[in-house]
Design a protein around this motif. Structure first.
Motif, short mmCIF file in Angstrom:
data_model
loop_
_atom_site.label_atom_id
_atom_site.label_comp_id
_atom_site.label_asym_id
_atom_site.label_seq_id
_atom_site.Cartn_x
_atom_site.Cartn_y
_atom_site.Cartn_z
N GLN A 1 0.81 -1.22 0.00
CA GLN A 1 0.00 0.00 0.00
C GLN A 1 0.85 1.27 0.00
OE1 GLN A 1 -3.05 0.24 2.96
NE2 GLN A 1 -3.79 -1.83 2.59
N ALA A 2 2.15 1.13 0.13
CA ALA A 2 3.02 2.31 0.20
C ALA A 2 2.89 3.19 -1.02
CB ALA A 2 4.47 1.88 0.39
N SER A 3 2.68 2.59 -2.17
CA SER A 3 2.59 3.39 -3.40
C SER A 3 1.25 4.12 -3.51
CB SER A 3 2.78 2.49 -4.62
OG SER A 3 1.77 1.50 -4.66
N THR A 4 0.25 3.72 -2.74
CA THR A 4 -1.06 4.37 -2.82
C THR A 4 -1.17 5.58 -1.91
OG1 THR A 4 -2.03 2.98 -1.09
CG2 THR A 4 -2.16 2.17 -3.37
N VAL A 5 -0.19 5.76 -1.02
CA VAL A 5 -0.25 6.86 -0.06
C VAL A 5 0.81 7.89 -0.43
CG1 VAL A 5 0.05 7.49 2.36
CG2 VAL A 5 -1.06 5.34 1.77
N LYS A 6 0.35 9.13 -0.57
CA LYS A 6 1.30 10.20 -0.88
C LYS A 6 1.99 10.62 0.41
CE LYS A 6 1.51 14.83 -2.94
NZ LYS A 6 2.91 14.81 -3.08
N GLN A 7 3.30 10.41 0.43
CA GLN A 7 4.09 10.84 1.57
C GLN A 7 4.83 12.12 1.19
OE1 GLN A 7 6.35 7.96 3.88
NE2 GLN A 7 5.59 6.36 2.52
N THR A 8 4.56 13.19 1.92
CA THR A 8 5.26 14.43 1.65
C THR A 8 6.61 14.40 2.36
OG1 THR A 8 4.14 15.49 3.51
CG2 THR A 8 3.16 15.78 1.35
N PRO A 9 7.64 14.88 1.70
CA PRO A 9 8.97 14.87 2.33
C PRO A 9 8.94 15.62 3.66
CG PRO A 9 9.14 15.46 0.02
CD PRO A 9 7.68 15.42 0.36
N SER A 10 9.55 15.03 4.65
CA SER A 10 9.57 15.62 5.98
C SER A 10 10.71 16.63 6.09
CB SER A 10 9.76 14.52 7.03
OG SER A 10 9.93 15.08 8.30
N ALA A 11 10.45 17.73 6.77
CA ALA A 11 11.48 18.73 7.01
C ALA A 11 12.25 18.43 8.29
CB ALA A 11 10.85 20.11 7.09
N SER A 12 11.96 17.30 8.90
CA SER A 12 12.59 16.93 10.17
C SER A 12 14.07 16.61 9.97
CB SER A 12 11.88 15.72 10.76
OG SER A 12 12.57 15.25 11.89
N PRO A 13 14.90 17.02 10.90
CA PRO A 13 16.33 16.70 10.80
C PRO A 13 16.63 15.24 11.16
CG PRO A 13 15.92 17.92 12.81
CD PRO A 13 14.62 17.88 12.05
N LEU A 14 15.61 14.49 11.53
CA LEU A 14 15.84 13.09 11.89
C LEU A 14 16.30 12.30 10.67
CD1 LEU A 14 12.67 12.36 14.07
CD2 LEU A 14 15.02 12.55 14.86
N PRO B 1 15.68 -0.14 7.12
CA PRO B 1 14.72 -1.08 6.54
C PRO B 1 14.24 -2.04 7.61
CG PRO B 1 16.69 -0.93 5.18
CD PRO B 1 16.97 -0.16 6.44
N PRO B 2 13.04 -2.50 7.57
CA PRO B 2 12.01 -2.29 6.57
C PRO B 2 11.14 -1.08 6.82
CG PRO B 2 11.26 -3.93 8.11
CD PRO B 2 12.66 -3.53 8.54
N LEU B 3 11.43 -0.30 7.87
CA LEU B 3 10.58 0.85 8.19
C LEU B 3 10.90 2.08 7.35
CD1 LEU B 3 10.44 0.35 12.04
CD2 LEU B 3 8.59 0.05 10.40
N ASP B 4 11.90 1.99 6.48
CA ASP B 4 12.22 3.12 5.63
C ASP B 4 11.10 3.41 4.62
OD1 ASP B 4 12.72 0.76 4.25
OD2 ASP B 4 14.51 1.52 3.25
N ILE B 5 10.19 2.46 4.41
CA ILE B 5 9.07 2.70 3.49
C ILE B 5 8.09 3.73 4.05
CG2 ILE B 5 9.16 0.45 2.37
CD1 ILE B 5 6.72 -0.36 4.09
N VAL B 6 8.13 3.96 5.34
CA VAL B 6 7.26 4.97 5.96
C VAL B 6 8.09 6.05 6.64
CG1 VAL B 6 5.22 3.50 6.27
CG2 VAL B 6 6.99 3.54 8.02
N ALA B 7 9.30 6.26 6.16
CA ALA B 7 10.23 7.21 6.80
C ALA B 7 9.64 8.60 6.93
CB ALA B 7 11.54 7.25 6.02
N ASP B 8 9.11 9.14 5.83
CA ASP B 8 8.57 10.50 5.88
C ASP B 8 7.37 10.59 6.81
OD1 ASP B 8 10.52 11.53 4.19
OD2 ASP B 8 9.34 11.09 2.39
N LEU B 9 6.51 9.57 6.79
CA LEU B 9 5.36 9.56 7.70
C LEU B 9 5.81 9.54 9.16
CD1 LEU B 9 2.83 7.12 6.01
CD2 LEU B 9 2.39 9.49 6.64
N LEU B 10 6.77 8.68 9.47
CA LEU B 10 7.24 8.57 10.85
C LEU B 10 7.93 9.86 11.31
CD1 LEU B 10 8.56 4.91 11.04
CD2 LEU B 10 6.52 5.85 12.12
N LYS B 11 8.77 10.44 10.45
CA LYS B 11 9.45 11.67 10.85
C LYS B 11 8.46 12.81 11.05
CE LYS B 11 12.54 11.93 7.56
NZ LYS B 11 13.72 12.20 6.72
N THR B 12 7.47 12.90 10.17
CA THR B 12 6.43 13.93 10.31
C THR B 12 5.62 13.69 11.58
OG1 THR B 12 6.31 14.20 7.92
CG2 THR B 12 4.45 15.02 9.20
#
Length: 165
Positions: free
Chosen positions: A111-124, A129-140
């Motif tokens: 489902q990762a391709s169906t969700v638009k993840q906006t790039p996070s401005a977080s310095p984190l 992997p495997p959580l890099d698929i939700v990196a921007d979501l998690l940082k935001t």
């Protein structure tokens, strides 16, 4: 003599009433009430668990923390259980949405391709992997949790410590 004593007692009582009224007004802002303070402490603990789990590549731990976080964020967004300002409710609602989306993608990476993840401005840094698929979501999400903690407690939360990958 009794008149002076009565005036002093009246002044002390009036001062106490004013102090209590001021405390009630401050509590209406969502900062300092015991339940809101407790929610802030719980959110701080969950933010720490999320960071520890995500940056240690602990997928089940990350999902568990996201699942524990959603009801609290929902309560904050609803504004019924906790007295918080409207912008804080909006941040909580957005964070709840991010947490649920991240949890859904972690459960089903297709489902990762169906969700638009906006790039996070977080310095984190990005989680491994495997959580890099939700990196921007998690940082935001972590950034929003930090904003919520600041709003709930009225003070900047402790700095994040990201485990070495």
């Amino acid at each position: 003599m009794r008149g002076k004593f009565a005036r002093v007692v009246a002044a002390v009582v009036a001062g106490s009433v004013l102090a209590l009224t001021g405390a009630a007004v401050a509590a209406a802002d969502g900062k300092g009430t015991s339940s809101t303070q407790a929610a802030g402490e719980q959110l701080l603990q969950l933010r720490t668990q999320l960071v520890d789990s995500a940056y240690s590549a602990d997928v089940p731990g990350t999902q568990r923390t996201l699942g524990q976080m959603s009801p609290l964020l929902g309560d904050l967004a609803a504004g019924e259980k906790y007295t918080v300002q409207s912008d804080t409710r909006e941040t909580a609602a957005s964070a709840k949405n991010d947490a649920e989306t991240a949890s859904r993608i972690i459960a089903d990476p297709s489902q990762a391709s169906t969700v638009k993840q906006t790039p996070s401005a977080s310095p984190l840094q990005n989680p491994p992997p495997p959580l890099d698929i939700v990196a921007d979501l998690l940082k935001t999400l972590i950034q929003k949790l930090t904003e919520l903690l600041n709003a709930l407690t009225g003070a900047p939360p402790p700095a994040l410590t990201v485990p070495a990958a």
